[in-house]
Write an enzyme that holds these catalytic residues in place. Structure first.
Site, PDB file in Angstrom:
ATOM      1  CG  ASP A 177      -2.175   1.178   1.209  1.00  7.74           C
ATOM      2  OD1 ASP A 177      -3.139   0.482   0.582  1.00  7.74           O
ATOM      3  OD2 ASP A 177      -1.898   1.891   1.710  1.00  7.74           O
ATOM      4  CE1 TYR A 307      -5.428   6.462  -0.843  1.00  9.97           C
ATOM      5  CE2 TYR A 307      -5.065   7.144   1.333  1.00  9.97           C
ATOM      6  CZ  TYR A 307      -5.245   6.177   0.357  1.00  9.97           C
ATOM      7  OH  TYR A 307      -5.434   4.832   0.854  1.00  9.97           O
ATOM      8  CG  HIS A 361      -4.297  -4.289   0.238  1.00 10.26           C
ATOM      9  ND1 HIS A 361      -3.730  -3.633  -0.782  1.00 10.26           N
ATOM     10  CD2 HIS A 361      -4.622  -2.988   1.187  1.00 10.26           C
ATOM     11  CE1 HIS A 361      -3.324  -2.345  -0.657  1.00 10.26           C
ATOM     12  NE2 HIS A 361      -3.795  -2.139   0.669  1.00 10.26           N
TER      13      HIS A 361
END
Length: 383
Positions: A177, A307, A361
Site C-alpha cells: 500500500d 493521497y 492486501h
C-alpha cells in the site's frame, strides 16, 4: 539523533468517552439486500460495535503492543514513533517496514518476531533482521505534519535519516500500500543506502514511460490496465475523496467511532482473502486494535494526507529512469489489481517474483508467516 522510549497509555476517560459514543450511535435504516454491495454491512457493523463496547479489552491489547520496543525520535521538524526490534542471529540485516492505509504499525505485530528472531519460529538465525517499523507521519503516535507537502517522497527522506540515526548506513525496505510507495522512493532517492526492496503491492501511482521509443504494451499489461480501470470505477471512490476532498470526510470520521469503523472495516472486508467473511482473514480484536489506534490518536484526518500528496508527486518515471536496487514482489491472490512482471520490469530491477497461495492486501496481518518467508528468501542472497 536522540531516541526516547515510548509506551502507549490511553487515559481512562478516553476509553469511557469511546464507549459512550458507541452506545449513542444513531443507526441508519437499511434496506433489504444491501449487505456489503453499497458499503459496510449494517448487521456486521452493529455486531462489531457491540463487541467494541462490551467485549473488546483495549487494556489487554495495549499491554501486548507495549511488549514491542517503541520509541520517539525527532527527525528535523517531524516527531516519529517507531518500533525497533534488534535481530537475534549472527549478522542481522537492517530492515524498515512501512505500513499503509487503513493500517498502522499494528499490522506488523505478528510479522516482527518472525523477521527479528527467525530461529525461534522455525527459521534460520542467519536470516535475522534488525526490524524498524515507523508510524507514517500523521498515523498513530507519529504527530501530523504541520504543513502541506509531506508525502511518500518526503517520508522516504525521513526514513533514510531515521535509519542513519540508528546506525544503519545500508538497509532493506519492505512495504505494501502506501508503504510500497515509500519503499520505492527510498530506493529511487537513496540507492547507495538500499540493499533491496520487497513489495507486496506495486504502488498505484507507478507509471513507467510509454511511447514510440518504448516496448509496446503486451496483452497481459493491457489486461492489467483494464482491471485497474474497472477497479477505479467500482471501488475507487474512497481514493478520489481522499485525494481531493479529504477534510469534509475526516470531520465526520473523527467525531464518530461508528463512522470511523464503517469506513475502515469496509476496506478490510473488500481487500482481504476472506471469501466474504472478514473473520476468516483477520481476528476481530486485531481489527479493533487497529481502529482503536486511529480513534484514540485522532489521526484519521491526517492519515488521508498521503493521497493528496501522492497526487501532487506521483511515482512516474521518465525514459531511462529505473530503480536499480534489487526488487522482490509477492503477489497475494486477493490483492488489489496487480501488474504482470513485464510491467514492473520496465522500471524495476526485479530479482524475485512470488505468487502466493493465499492472502490479500493486509498480508502482514493475514499471512505473516508466508510474507516473512518470502522476505527472508529475497534478502538472503543480498546479505
Amino acid at each position: 539523533m536522540q531516541f526516547q522510549p515510548f509506551k502507549i497509555a490511553i487515559p481512562d476517560d478516553a476509553i469511557t468517552d469511546l464507549h459512550d459514543r458507541l452506545r449513542r450511535t444513531r443507526w441508519l435504516q437499511g434496506i433489504e439486500g444491501q449487505s456489503w454491495s453499497e458499503g459496510t454491512d449494517l448487521g456486521f457493523l452493529q455486531s462489531l460495535l457491540a463487541h467494541w463496547t462490551e467485549g473488546f479489552d483495549w487494556r489487554a491489547q495495549e499491554a501486548q503492543l507495549n511488549q514491542l520496543p517503541q520509541f520517539l525520535a525527532q527527525v528535523g521538524e517531524q516527531t516519529l514513533h517507531f518500533v525497533h526490534q534488534p535481530g537475534t542471529g549472527p549478522a542481522p540485516l537492517p530492515l524498515i517496514l512501512t505500513h499503509g492505509w487503513p493500517g498502522s504499525f499494528v499490522e506488523m505485530q505478528r510479522l516482527i518476531p518472525l523477521l527479528a528472531d527467525p530461529a525461534s519460529h522455525g527459521g534460520d538465525a542467519a536470516d535475522a533482521f534488525h526490524v524498524v517499523v515507523p508510524s507514517l507521519p500523521g498515523f498513530a503516535f507519529s504527530p501530523a505534519p504541520k504543513h502541506k507537502g509531506v508525502g511518500p517522497y518526503e517520508v522516504a527522506g525521513l526514513w533514510a535519516a531515521l535509519m542513519a540515526g540508528l546506525g544503519y548506513e545500508r538497509f532493506g525496505a519492505q512495504g505494501g500500500d502506501l508503504g510500497a510507495g515509500v519503499s520505492t522512493w527510498l530506493a529511487r532517492r537513496f540507492p547507495e543506502q538500499i540493499t533491496g526492496i520487497h513489495l507486496n503491492y506495486v504502488p498505484g501511482s507507478y507509471r513507467p514511460p510509454l511511447g514510440a521509443d518504448q516496448p509496446p504494451i503486451c496483452g497481459e499489461e493491457q489486461a492489467f490496465l483494464d482491471r485497474g480501470a474497472a477497479f477505479a470505477d467500482a471501488e475507487g471512490a474512497y481514493a478520489k475523496i481522499h485525494g481531493t476532498k479529504p477534510q469534509s470526510l475526516a470531520i465526520g470520521l473523527n467525531d464518530s467511532p461508528a463512522g470511523l469503523a464503517a469506513w475502515i472495516v469496509e476496506k478490510f472486508q473488500a481487500w482481504t482473502d476472506c471469501s466474504g467473511d472478514l473473520q476468516h482473514a483477520v481476528a476481530l480484536d486485531a481489527l479493533l486494535t487497529n481502529i482503536s489506534v486511529y480513534w484514540f490518536t485522532g489521526s484519521i484526518g491526517s492519515s488521508l494526507r498521503p493521497y493528496v500528496e501522492g497526487r501532487a508527486r506521483p511515482l512516474a518515471f521518465a525514459a531511462g529512469e529505473r530503480v536499480q536496487a534489487p526488487t522482490g514482489v509477492a503477489l497475494f491472490p486477493a490483492e488489489l489489481p496487480m501488474p504482470p512482471r513485464s510491467w514492473v520490469e520496465r522500471c524495476f530491477n526485479v530479482q524475485r517474483w512470488t505468487t502466493m497461495p493465499k492472502g490479500g492486501h493486509f498480508a502482514a496481518m493475514e499471512q505473516p508467516l508466508l510474507l516473512a518467508e518470502d522476505i527472508r528468501a529475497f534478502f538472503r542472497p543480498l546479505r
